[in-house]
Design a protein around this motif. Structure first.
Motif, PDB file in Angstrom:
ATOM      1  N   UNK A  72       0.838  -1.210   0.000  1.00 12.05           N
ATOM      2  CA  UNK A  72       0.000   0.000   0.000  1.00 12.05           C
ATOM      3  C   UNK A  72       0.871   1.258   0.000  1.00 12.05           C
ATOM      4  N   UNK A  73       1.890   1.241  -0.866  1.00  9.22           N
ATOM      5  CA  UNK A  73       2.810   2.376  -0.957  1.00  9.22           C
ATOM      6  C   UNK A  73       2.800   2.937  -2.378  1.00  9.22           C
ATOM      7  N   UNK A  74       2.764   4.251  -2.440  1.00  6.02           N
ATOM      8  CA  UNK A  74       2.760   4.979  -3.702  1.00  6.02           C
ATOM      9  C   UNK A  74       4.118   5.626  -3.897  1.00  6.02           C
ATOM     10  N   UNK A  75       4.695   5.453  -5.066  1.00  2.84           N
ATOM     11  CA  UNK A  75       5.993   6.058  -5.383  1.00  2.84           C
ATOM     12  C   UNK A  75       5.775   7.040  -6.523  1.00  2.84           C
ATOM     13  N   UNK A  76       6.145   8.301  -6.297  1.00  2.00           N
ATOM     14  CA  UNK A  76       5.944   9.354  -7.282  1.00  2.00           C
ATOM     15  C   UNK A  76       7.308   9.897  -7.696  1.00  2.00           C
ATOM     16  N   UNK A  77       7.568   9.901  -9.003  1.00  2.82           N
ATOM     17  CA  UNK A  77       8.826  10.435  -9.526  1.00  2.82           C
ATOM     18  C   UNK A  77       8.582  11.791 -10.164  1.00  2.82           C
ATOM     19  N   UNK A  78       9.395  12.760  -9.796  1.00  6.11           N
ATOM     20  CA  UNK A  78       9.327  14.103 -10.366  1.00  6.11           C
ATOM     21  C   UNK A  78      10.629  14.372 -11.109  1.00  6.11           C
ATOM     22  N   UNK A  79      10.571  15.303 -12.048  1.00  3.55           N
ATOM     23  CA  UNK A  79      11.789  15.719 -12.730  1.00  3.55           C
ATOM     24  C   UNK A  79      11.812  17.231 -12.851  1.00  3.55           C
ATOM     25  N   UNK A  80      13.008  17.815 -12.846  1.00  6.49           N
ATOM     26  CA  UNK A  80      13.102  19.271 -12.952  1.00  6.49           C
ATOM     27  C   UNK A  80      12.547  19.742 -14.293  1.00  6.49           C
ATOM     28  N   UNK A  81      11.871  20.867 -14.246  1.00  4.46           N
ATOM     29  CA  UNK A  81      11.372  21.492 -15.460  1.00  4.46           C
ATOM     30  C   UNK A  81      12.560  22.206 -16.090  1.00  4.46           C
ATOM     31  N   UNK A  82      12.987  21.745 -17.238  1.00 11.35           N
ATOM     32  CA  UNK A  82      14.184  22.317 -17.855  1.00 11.35           C
ATOM     33  C   UNK A  82      13.888  23.113 -19.120  1.00 11.35           C
ATOM     34  N   UNK A  83      12.696  22.974 -19.664  1.00  9.36           N
ATOM     35  CA  UNK A  83      12.336  23.694 -20.873  1.00  9.36           C
ATOM     36  C   UNK A  83      10.930  24.250 -20.780  1.00  9.36           C
ATOM     37  N   UNK A  84      10.753  25.401 -21.384  1.00 10.72           N
ATOM     38  CA  UNK A  84       9.419  25.953 -21.579  1.00 10.72           C
ATOM     39  C   UNK A  84       9.196  25.966 -23.078  1.00 10.72           C
ATOM     40  N   UNK A  85       8.148  25.308 -23.514  1.00  9.02           N
ATOM     41  CA  UNK A  85       7.817  25.305 -24.937  1.00  9.02           C
ATOM     42  C   UNK A  85       6.458  25.945 -25.125  1.00  9.02           C
ATOM     43  N   UNK A  86       6.237  26.508 -26.291  1.00 11.40           N
ATOM     44  CA  UNK A  86       4.954  27.140 -26.547  1.00 11.40           C
ATOM     45  C   UNK A  86       4.802  27.514 -28.002  1.00 11.40           C
ATOM     46  N   UNK A  87       3.649  28.078 -28.296  1.00 15.14           N
ATOM     47  CA  UNK A  87       3.344  28.564 -29.640  1.00 15.14           C
ATOM     48  C   UNK A  87       2.803  29.979 -29.495  1.00 15.14           C
ATOM     49  N   UNK A  88       3.363  30.900 -30.264  1.00 19.42           N
ATOM     50  CA  UNK A  88       2.922  32.285 -30.256  1.00 19.42           C
ATOM     51  C   UNK A  88       1.977  32.492 -31.431  1.00 19.42           C
ATOM     52  N   UNK A  89       0.769  32.986 -31.123  1.00 16.87           N
ATOM     53  CA  UNK A  89      -0.238  33.208 -32.162  1.00 16.87           C
ATOM     54  C   UNK A  89      -0.804  34.621 -32.042  1.00 16.87           C
ATOM     55  N   UNK A  90      -1.326  35.131 -33.165  1.00 19.89           N
ATOM     56  CA  UNK A  90      -1.971  36.440 -33.146  1.00 19.89           C
ATOM     57  C   UNK A  90      -3.428  36.292 -32.715  1.00 19.89           C
TER      58      UNK A  90
END
Length: 132
Positions: A72-90
């Motif tokens: 009854x154990x939950x293991x959660x793995x996290x990772x550092x946020x190293x990139x921001x991606x996106x789309x620029x629109x008008x």
């Protein structure tokens, strides 16, 4: 349901095994819990095992999670946020090409440039708080 009937414990950590404190964890839409300095948390769930886990912390993202049904154990793995991606629109939702994207505390000296599809990618230097 009797309180504590489906109490599970969990641990949030990085891939190298280092525990992560102050992570907000939500299991199966229950109330959020915060990990302690050892990355440990406990939560009471309705089902016998979790089906949905969300974990949030500034500059980190959830990588994956697994549950040991016997312990009854939950293991959660996290990772550092190293990139921001996106789309620029008008305003008409058309991509904007060749635009400079500047996040003052992250890439002020090295702006990201959008491609033909308006897409951009900004690398976050280690130790920089990307939430501001």
């Amino acid at each position: 349901m009797v309180f504590g009937q489906n109490l599970i414990s969990g641990k949030v950590m990085l891939e190298n095994g280092k525990p992560l404190k102050d992570v907000t964890v939500i299991v199966d839409e229950n109330r959020p819990v915060i990990t302690n300095t050892a990355g440990i948390f406990g939560v009471d769930i309705k089902a016998s095992k979790p089906t949905n886990v969300k974990a949030t912390k500034k500059n980190f993202k959830l990588k994956n999670w697994d549950f040991d049904n016997e312990e009854k154990k939950l293991r959660v793995l996290m990772e550092p946020l190293t990139n921001i991606t996106g789309v620029l629109r008008d305003s008409e939702k058309k991509p904007i090409a060749d635009a400079r994207i500047v996040l003052s505390k992250i890439n002020a000296n090295k702006p990201a440039l959008t491609n033909k599809k308006g897409e951009f990618n900004i690398t976050i230097p280690e130790g920089v708080d990307a939430s501001q």
